[in-house]
Design a protein around this motif. Structure first.
Motif, mmCIF file in Angstrom:
data_model
loop_
_atom_site.group_PDB
_atom_site.id
_atom_site.type_symbol
_atom_site.label_atom_id
_atom_site.label_comp_id
_atom_site.label_asym_id
_atom_site.label_seq_id
_atom_site.Cartn_x
_atom_site.Cartn_y
_atom_site.Cartn_z
ATOM 1 N N ALA A 60 0.822 -1.205 0.000
ATOM 2 C CA ALA A 60 0.000 0.000 0.000
ATOM 3 C C ALA A 60 0.857 1.256 0.000
ATOM 4 N N ASP A 61 2.097 1.139 0.484
ATOM 5 C CA ASP A 61 3.019 2.265 0.479
ATOM 6 C C ASP A 61 3.826 2.339 -0.817
ATOM 7 N N VAL A 62 3.635 1.370 -1.702
ATOM 8 C CA VAL A 62 4.268 1.380 -3.022
ATOM 9 C C VAL A 62 3.293 1.961 -4.032
ATOM 10 N N ILE A 63 2.163 1.304 -4.205
ATOM 11 C CA ILE A 63 1.028 1.830 -4.963
ATOM 12 C C ILE A 63 -0.212 1.114 -4.459
ATOM 13 N N THR A 64 -1.251 1.858 -4.168
ATOM 14 C CA THR A 64 -2.462 1.268 -3.611
ATOM 15 C C THR A 64 -3.215 0.483 -4.671
ATOM 16 N N GLY A 65 -4.046 -0.457 -4.209
ATOM 17 C CA GLY A 65 -4.883 -1.201 -5.138
ATOM 18 C C GLY A 65 -5.811 -0.287 -5.911
ATOM 19 N N THR A 66 -6.301 0.767 -5.256
ATOM 20 C CA THR A 66 -7.189 1.726 -5.923
ATOM 21 C C THR A 66 -6.475 2.419 -7.075
ATOM 22 N N ASN A 67 -5.241 2.874 -6.819
ATOM 23 C CA ASN A 67 -4.489 3.550 -7.875
ATOM 24 C C ASN A 67 -4.074 2.583 -8.984
ATOM 25 N N MET A 68 -3.757 1.346 -8.605
ATOM 26 C CA MET A 68 -3.436 0.357 -9.620
ATOM 27 C C MET A 68 -4.652 0.074 -10.499
ATOM 28 N N SER A 69 -5.823 -0.041 -9.870
ATOM 29 C CA SER A 69 -7.044 -0.267 -10.633
ATOM 30 C C SER A 69 -7.300 0.858 -11.620
ATOM 31 N N ALA A 70 -7.095 2.105 -11.165
ATOM 32 C CA ALA A 70 -7.307 3.255 -12.040
ATOM 33 C C ALA A 70 -6.319 3.255 -13.198
ATOM 34 N N LEU A 72 -4.812 0.630 -14.585
ATOM 35 C CA LEU A 72 -5.084 -0.454 -15.510
ATOM 36 C C LEU A 72 -6.471 -0.363 -16.141
ATOM 37 N N GLY A 73 -7.347 0.467 -15.558
ATOM 38 C CA GLY A 73 -8.696 0.591 -16.086
ATOM 39 C C GLY A 73 -9.575 -0.586 -15.743
ATOM 40 N N GLN A 74 -9.245 -1.310 -14.656
ATOM 41 C CA GLN A 74 -10.051 -2.447 -14.215
ATOM 42 C C GLN A 74 -9.780 -2.698 -12.745
ATOM 43 N N PRO A 75 -10.769 -3.214 -12.011
ATOM 44 C CA PRO A 75 -10.548 -3.480 -10.586
ATOM 45 C C PRO A 75 -9.573 -4.620 -10.363
ATOM 46 N N ALA A 107 -10.389 -12.853 -8.194
ATOM 47 C CA ALA A 107 -9.771 -14.019 -8.837
ATOM 48 C C ALA A 107 -8.514 -14.404 -8.077
ATOM 49 N N ARG A 108 -8.688 -14.998 -6.924
ATOM 50 C CA ARG A 108 -7.579 -15.256 -6.010
ATOM 51 C C ARG A 108 -6.521 -16.198 -6.573
ATOM 52 N N ASN A 109 -6.902 -17.157 -7.382
ATOM 53 C CA ASN A 109 -5.954 -18.155 -7.862
ATOM 54 C C ASN A 109 -5.512 -17.911 -9.301
ATOM 55 N N SER A 110 -5.835 -16.740 -9.838
ATOM 56 C CA SER A 110 -5.451 -16.453 -11.217
ATOM 57 C C SER A 110 -4.020 -15.938 -11.285
ATOM 58 N N THR A 111 -3.478 -15.916 -12.488
ATOM 59 C CA THR A 111 -2.145 -15.354 -12.698
ATOM 60 C C THR A 111 -2.193 -13.861 -12.428
ATOM 61 N N PRO A 112 -1.257 -13.303 -11.663
ATOM 62 C CA PRO A 112 -1.280 -11.871 -11.382
ATOM 63 C C PRO A 112 -1.269 -11.035 -12.663
ATOM 64 N N SER A 113 -2.035 -9.961 -12.670
ATOM 65 C CA SER A 113 -2.032 -9.037 -13.802
ATOM 66 C C SER A 113 -0.722 -8.267 -13.849
ATOM 67 N N VAL A 114 -0.239 -7.889 -12.668
ATOM 68 C CA VAL A 114 0.989 -7.102 -12.559
ATOM 69 C C VAL A 114 1.819 -7.643 -11.399
ATOM 70 N N GLY A 182 -2.789 -8.774 -22.365
ATOM 71 C CA GLY A 182 -4.237 -8.758 -22.313
ATOM 72 C C GLY A 182 -4.820 -7.947 -21.180
ATOM 73 N N VAL A 183 -3.981 -7.510 -20.236
ATOM 74 C CA VAL A 183 -4.484 -6.703 -19.118
ATOM 75 C C VAL A 183 -4.883 -5.313 -19.598
ATOM 76 N N VAL A 184 -4.072 -4.733 -20.475
ATOM 77 C CA VAL A 184 -4.407 -3.470 -21.117
ATOM 78 C C VAL A 184 -4.265 -3.651 -22.626
ATOM 79 N N ARG A 185 -4.812 -2.737 -23.400
ATOM 80 C CA ARG A 185 -4.684 -2.834 -24.853
ATOM 81 C C ARG A 185 -3.216 -2.769 -25.240
ATOM 82 N N PRO A 186 -2.791 -3.559 -26.239
ATOM 83 C CA PRO A 186 -1.368 -3.638 -26.600
ATOM 84 C C PRO A 186 -0.715 -2.293 -26.829
ATOM 85 N N GLU A 187 -1.430 -1.368 -27.455
ATOM 86 C CA GLU A 187 -0.835 -0.068 -27.752
ATOM 87 C C GLU A 187 -0.652 0.802 -26.515
#
Length: 213
Positions: A60-70, A72-75, A107-114, A182-187
């Motif tokens: 949370a002191d590196v980057i918050t989940g809220t800011n990461m969600s914003a 990446l454009g997804q929760p 998605a607790r058991n999924s591959t991390p997005s980041v 696939g987490v964000v658009r390639p461009e």
């Protein structure tokens, strides 16, 4: 719906800063300017808290989940990990390492997005030297590699199968950003990773007086 955000760090003071992969490529120049680092620490995290370590012990002191969600454009949620402490790596000047994992909300058991690997070193030169070592090791797994700077920070960007890897060294700190395809658009992937590095680095090892990122 607001995504819940649980943020805990995996902290490792390791024997050696292991390489993530490899890559054969070329040195490329930027086609467009890259923004410099924000002068305001904490741009991607909450209010700065006093700590006894060089690196934050809480994601949370590196980057918050809220800011990461914003960004990446997804929760997303962060993966909860137990702290693991080992030994420093004096031969390469590495003092601390922190890993933060972020995955799709619910998605607790999924591959991390980041995935973020953060490291702290004894000197700027040690951080820079280890960046070169890690980047050279990464080349064997990469489809392409680009070397450039973000502000004054040396940066490598690797395109690999299934993900992109950004390595940045700034002062005594270094961050490796791994973004799953696939987490964000390639461009948008390149700029999202650069933006993320810019948000994270000011929250790592404070620069010494008179130095700059």
């Amino acid at each position: 719906m607001r995504a819940r955000s649980q943020v805990v760090a995996l902290v490792s003071v390791v024997l050696a800063c292991g390489a993530i992969g490899g890559c054969g490529g070329h040195r490329g120049d930027l086609d467009h300017p890259v923004p410099t680092f924000s002068a305001t620490p904490g741009a991607g995290a909450g209010p700065a808290r006093q700590r006894d370590t060089l690196l934050p012990a809480d994601c949370a002191d590196v980057i918050t989940g809220t800011n990461m969600s914003a960004l990446l454009g997804q929760p997303v949620d962060s993966v909860k990990e137990q702290a693991v402490i080992g030994q420093p790596a004096p031969t390469v000047g590495q003092l601390e390492r922190v890993t933060c994992l972020y995955q799709p909300a619910g998605a607790r058991n999924s591959t991390p997005s980041v995935k973020l690997n953060l490291t702290a070193y004894t000197t700027d030169a040690a951080a820079d030297a280890q960046l070169t070592t890690n980047a050279n090791a990464e080349r064997s797994d990469a489809v392409s590699v680009e070397e450039f700077t973000i502000g004054t920070a040396r940066t490598f960007l690797f395109a690999e199968r299934g993900m992109s890897v950004l390595m940045v060294a700034s002062g005594r700190s270094a961050v490796t950003v791994m973004l799953r395809d696939g987490v964000v658009r390639p461009e948008l992937g390149r700029q999202v990773m650069i933006d993320l590095a810019q948000r994270v680095l000011p929250n790592l090892v404070p620069p010494r007086p008179g130095s700059s990122r």
